[in-house]
Design a protein around this motif. Structure first.
Motif, short mmCIF file in Angstrom:
data_model
loop_
_atom_site.label_atom_id
_atom_site.label_comp_id
_atom_site.label_asym_id
_atom_site.label_seq_id
_atom_site.Cartn_x
_atom_site.Cartn_y
_atom_site.Cartn_z
N HIS A 115 44.92 47.67 51.09
CA HIS A 115 45.42 48.25 49.83
C HIS A 115 46.91 47.97 49.68
CE1 HIS A 115 41.62 50.17 49.24
NE2 HIS A 115 41.76 51.03 50.24
N TYR A 116 47.34 47.83 48.43
CA TYR A 116 48.73 47.41 48.14
C TYR A 116 49.33 48.30 47.07
CZ TYR A 116 52.40 44.53 45.93
OH TYR A 116 53.56 44.07 45.37
N VAL A 117 50.58 48.72 47.28
CA VAL A 117 51.31 49.54 46.30
C VAL A 117 52.72 49.00 46.19
CG1 VAL A 117 52.15 51.84 45.72
CG2 VAL A 117 49.94 51.59 46.85
N ASP A 118 53.26 48.91 44.97
CA ASP A 118 54.67 48.55 44.81
C ASP A 118 55.30 49.36 43.70
OD1 ASP A 118 54.56 47.26 42.23
OD2 ASP A 118 53.84 45.42 43.16
N VAL A 119 56.60 49.18 43.51
CA VAL A 119 57.33 49.96 42.50
C VAL A 119 58.01 49.02 41.50
CG1 VAL A 119 57.67 51.94 43.99
CG2 VAL A 119 59.35 50.09 44.05
N THR A 120 57.45 47.85 41.29
CA THR A 120 58.06 46.91 40.37
C THR A 120 58.02 47.43 38.93
OG1 THR A 120 58.02 44.61 39.62
CG2 THR A 120 55.90 45.66 39.92
N GLY A 121 58.94 46.91 38.13
CA GLY A 121 58.89 47.11 36.69
C GLY A 121 58.77 45.78 35.98
N GLU A 122 58.41 44.73 36.74
CA GLU A 122 58.36 43.36 36.21
C GLU A 122 56.98 43.07 35.61
OE1 GLU A 122 60.03 40.63 39.28
OE2 GLU A 122 60.64 42.50 40.24
N VAL A 123 56.83 43.41 34.35
CA VAL A 123 55.53 43.25 33.66
C VAL A 123 55.05 41.80 33.67
CG1 VAL A 123 54.33 43.52 31.45
CG2 VAL A 123 55.89 45.31 32.26
N PRO A 124 55.89 40.81 33.32
CA PRO A 124 55.41 39.42 33.34
C PRO A 124 54.93 38.97 34.72
CG PRO A 124 57.45 39.57 32.09
CD PRO A 124 57.27 40.89 32.79
N TRP A 125 55.63 39.41 35.79
CA TRP A 125 55.22 39.02 37.14
C TRP A 125 53.85 39.59 37.49
CZ3 TRP A 125 54.41 41.98 41.65
CH2 TRP A 125 54.16 41.23 42.80
N VAL A 126 53.64 40.86 37.19
CA VAL A 126 52.35 41.48 37.50
C VAL A 126 51.24 40.79 36.70
CG1 VAL A 126 50.98 43.60 37.38
CG2 VAL A 126 53.36 43.69 38.13
N SER A 127 51.52 40.47 35.44
CA SER A 127 50.52 39.77 34.62
C SER A 127 50.17 38.41 35.24
CB SER A 127 51.04 39.58 33.20
OG SER A 127 51.22 40.83 32.56
N SER A 128 51.19 37.72 35.75
CA SER A 128 50.93 36.41 36.35
C SER A 128 50.14 36.55 37.65
CB SER A 128 52.25 35.67 36.60
OG SER A 128 53.01 36.30 37.62
N MET A 129 50.41 37.61 38.43
CA MET A 129 49.65 37.84 39.67
C MET A 129 48.20 38.19 39.36
SD MET A 129 51.65 37.24 42.26
CE MET A 129 52.17 35.88 41.20
N MET A 130 47.98 38.96 38.32
CA MET A 130 46.61 39.32 37.93
C MET A 130 45.84 38.09 37.47
SD MET A 130 47.20 42.95 35.95
CE MET A 130 45.44 43.22 35.70
N LYS A 131 46.52 37.24 36.72
CA LYS A 131 45.87 36.02 36.24
C LYS A 131 45.52 35.09 37.40
CE LYS A 131 46.50 32.21 32.96
NZ LYS A 131 47.41 31.59 31.96
N LYS A 132 46.40 35.04 38.40
CA LYS A 132 46.21 34.12 39.51
C LYS A 132 45.26 34.67 40.57
CE LYS A 132 48.92 31.16 42.59
NZ LYS A 132 50.26 30.70 42.94
N TYR A 133 45.35 35.97 40.85
CA TYR A 133 44.61 36.54 41.98
C TYR A 133 43.58 37.60 41.58
CZ TYR A 133 48.41 34.52 44.81
OH TYR A 133 49.31 33.68 45.40
N GLY A 134 43.33 37.78 40.30
CA GLY A 134 42.49 38.89 39.85
C GLY A 134 41.12 38.94 40.50
N ASN A 135 40.39 37.84 40.47
CA ASN A 135 39.05 37.80 41.05
C ASN A 135 39.10 38.01 42.55
OD1 ASN A 135 38.00 37.31 38.55
ND2 ASN A 135 37.67 35.12 38.86
N ALA A 136 40.05 37.36 43.21
CA ALA A 136 40.16 37.48 44.66
C ALA A 136 40.49 38.92 45.06
CB ALA A 136 41.24 36.54 45.18
N ALA A 137 41.35 39.59 44.30
CA ALA A 137 41.70 40.99 44.60
C ALA A 137 40.48 41.88 44.46
CB ALA A 137 42.82 41.45 43.68
N GLN A 138 39.69 41.66 43.43
CA GLN A 138 38.46 42.44 43.20
C GLN A 138 37.48 42.23 44.35
OE1 GLN A 138 38.12 44.31 40.33
NE2 GLN A 138 36.12 45.14 40.89
N GLN A 139 37.29 40.99 44.76
CA GLN A 139 36.33 40.67 45.81
C GLN A 139 36.77 41.15 47.18
OE1 GLN A 139 35.96 36.43 45.38
NE2 GLN A 139 35.10 36.58 43.31
#
Length: 468
Positions: A115-139
């Motif tokens: 499990h992973y937790v952070d305190v970022t406020g970087e919306v574009p970065w999180v969106s890019s991580m979700m686009k890149k790793y979304g399926n892998a994170a779910q699996q």
């Protein structure tokens, strides 16, 4: 995960916020149901000298937990990150700016099912991580929760409380207004990682301006990509922070929230100014709402004068004048932001604020006031978020409150982050895998209970009928 030696690892433990998380767990770890934790950093010598040694001079107390042996981990070394992640159920990452240092820890948590937790406020970065790793994170079965500090837990929880209270009355939430107020007991409440993130965003805007000014002659389209996923053979595939409907709701609400205005939900004449975190929090509030596809109108405002200002709500000329201060300052600074001198001015201001002298006796002049307070297990200020909600079509209204005795910059941020990490470490059945907002990750009620254990005071009522 059941066989892992640690509940939580604090990664980036030498930074402003990471070191504060160490101090919070040292004094209050049992309140967030954590039994074993360890700090992790690239420079273990600095970690010991600047964080652990000053902290260990104080007693941990009945609610505190002594740290386990520090762990070496480098944000640029995927192998060291994977080795670190294998030791814990949850990793709290404080390695901002996350756009520069955050990707490989995401990949390491996916590879190890951590499990992973952070305190970022970087919306574009999180969106890019979700686009890149979304399926892998779910699996992976692990949960990934960003924006888990002052941005954006208090506001997201306020919206959840209002929504739940009105739904219990058979109504649908139509409008939410949140009013934030805070204070700090001294210098040190502005994390340097946050400043770097803000200046990075300003630099991008500055680059776009010069690109337009020079018709793109000196602009490079070359994009560097960190091959963290490819290095570990992770299957790529994605999701996104906002659905198209949520994105439209965010644009609508941010446009309506720019200028001073009088509340259309709260009683009285509450004049307020735009809250500087609204550009982040509006995204998260609507990302949470995406689960039910119900996109209410959201406004986020800032008050001077704290709770007393809410109670007085007299709408006086003085109160109205205060609402013009923030836009006026931004207007005056906007030309300076187009030059490199802006960064110098910002750092001079931040260093002045963070360098205030402590009123406490201390032999270590290297620690600022917030660090000294948290070293001793003391509270650091106050955060209050007061919410108003209105239902459709009944026009029924609800009011909520969220209060804690820590400053907004660092104290409240580590409190909410540690509460989330503690809940995830329990491996409860309500955990949703993949990228989630704080409320959607474990459910609003579970998060409310986790925050309440730390001393956060929350309440909500509809037409005078108290629910909490």
């Amino acid at each position: 995960m059941a066989k892992r030696a640690l509940d939580v690892i604090v990664f980036g433990a030498t930074g402003d916020t990471g070191s504060a998380a160490c101090r919070f767990l040292y004094h209050y770890g049992r309140k967030v149901q954590i039994q074993k934790w360890a700090p992790a950093a690239r420079n273990l010598k600095r970690l010991q000298a600047n964080v652990l040694d000053p902290l260990l001079q104080y007693s941990a107390g009945d609610d505190g937990i002594l740290p386990s042996k520090p762990i070496y981990a480098d944000a640029n070394d995927l192998e060291s990150l994977i080795c670190m992640c294998k030791q814990a159920r949850v990793v709290m990452s404080f390695t901002g700016p996350y756009e520069l240092f955050g990707e490989k820890i995401i990949a390491a948590c996916i590879a190890t099912g951590t499990h992973y937790v952070d305190v970022t406020g970087e919306v574009p970065w999180v969106s890019s991580m979700m686009k890149k790793y979304g399926n892998a994170a779910q699996q992976s079965g692990a949960c990934f929760v960003s924006f888990c500090g002052y941005d954006s837990v208090p506001m997201d929880m306020s919206a959840f409380l209002l929504k739940s209270a009105l739904e219990e009355q058979g109504d649908t939430l139509d409008i939410v207004e949140t009013y934030a107020t805070n204070r700090s007991k001294g210098g040190g409440a502005i994390p340097t990682g946050t400043v770097n993130t803000v200046l990075g965003a300003v630099a991008q805007l500055r680059s776009k301006f010069y690109r337009a000014l020079t018709f793109g002659i000196f602009h490079s389209d070359k994009i560097s990509v960190t091959p963290a996923a490819e290095e570990n053979g992770i299957h790529l595939g994605g999701s996104r922070l906002l659905t198209p409907e949520a994105y439209r709701a965010v644009k609508r609400d941010l446009a309506a929230n720019r200028w001073p205005y009088r509340s259309i939900v709260a009683p009285g004449k509450i004049w307020s100014s735009p809250h500087f975190m609204a550009t982040i929090n509006t995204n998260i509030v609507h990302a949470t709402a995406s689960k039910d596809n119900k996109f209410f109108h959201y406004r986020e405002r800032e008050l001077s004068g704290g709770k007393k200002c809410m109670e007085r709500a007299d709408g006086s000329l003085t109160s109205f004048a205060k609402t013009l201060v923030t836009p006026a300052i931004l207007f005056m600074l906007s030309p300076l932001a187009l030059t490199p001198f802006f960064d110098t001015v910002v750092w001079a201001f931040v260093n002045r604020i963070n360098g205030k002298k402590s009123n406490l006796n201390s032999d270590d002049p290297g620690l600022n006031q917030i660090q000294r307070l948290m070293n001793a297990g003391e509270t650091t200020g106050f955060v209050g978020v007061y919410g108003y909600g209105q239902a459709e079509p009944s026009q029924k209204k609800a009011v909520s409150s969220f209060e804690c005795d820590f400053d907004a910059g660092i104290g409240c941020t580590v409190l909410t982050c540690c509460a989330m990490a503690g809940a995830l470490a329990q491996d409860c059945t309500s955990i949703s895998p993949g990228f989630q907002t704080s409320v959607n990750a474990i459910g609003g009620e579970t998060l409310r209970k986790a925050l309440a254990r730390t001393g956060v005071r929350m309440g909500v009522s509809v037409l005078g009928q108290s629910r909490l």
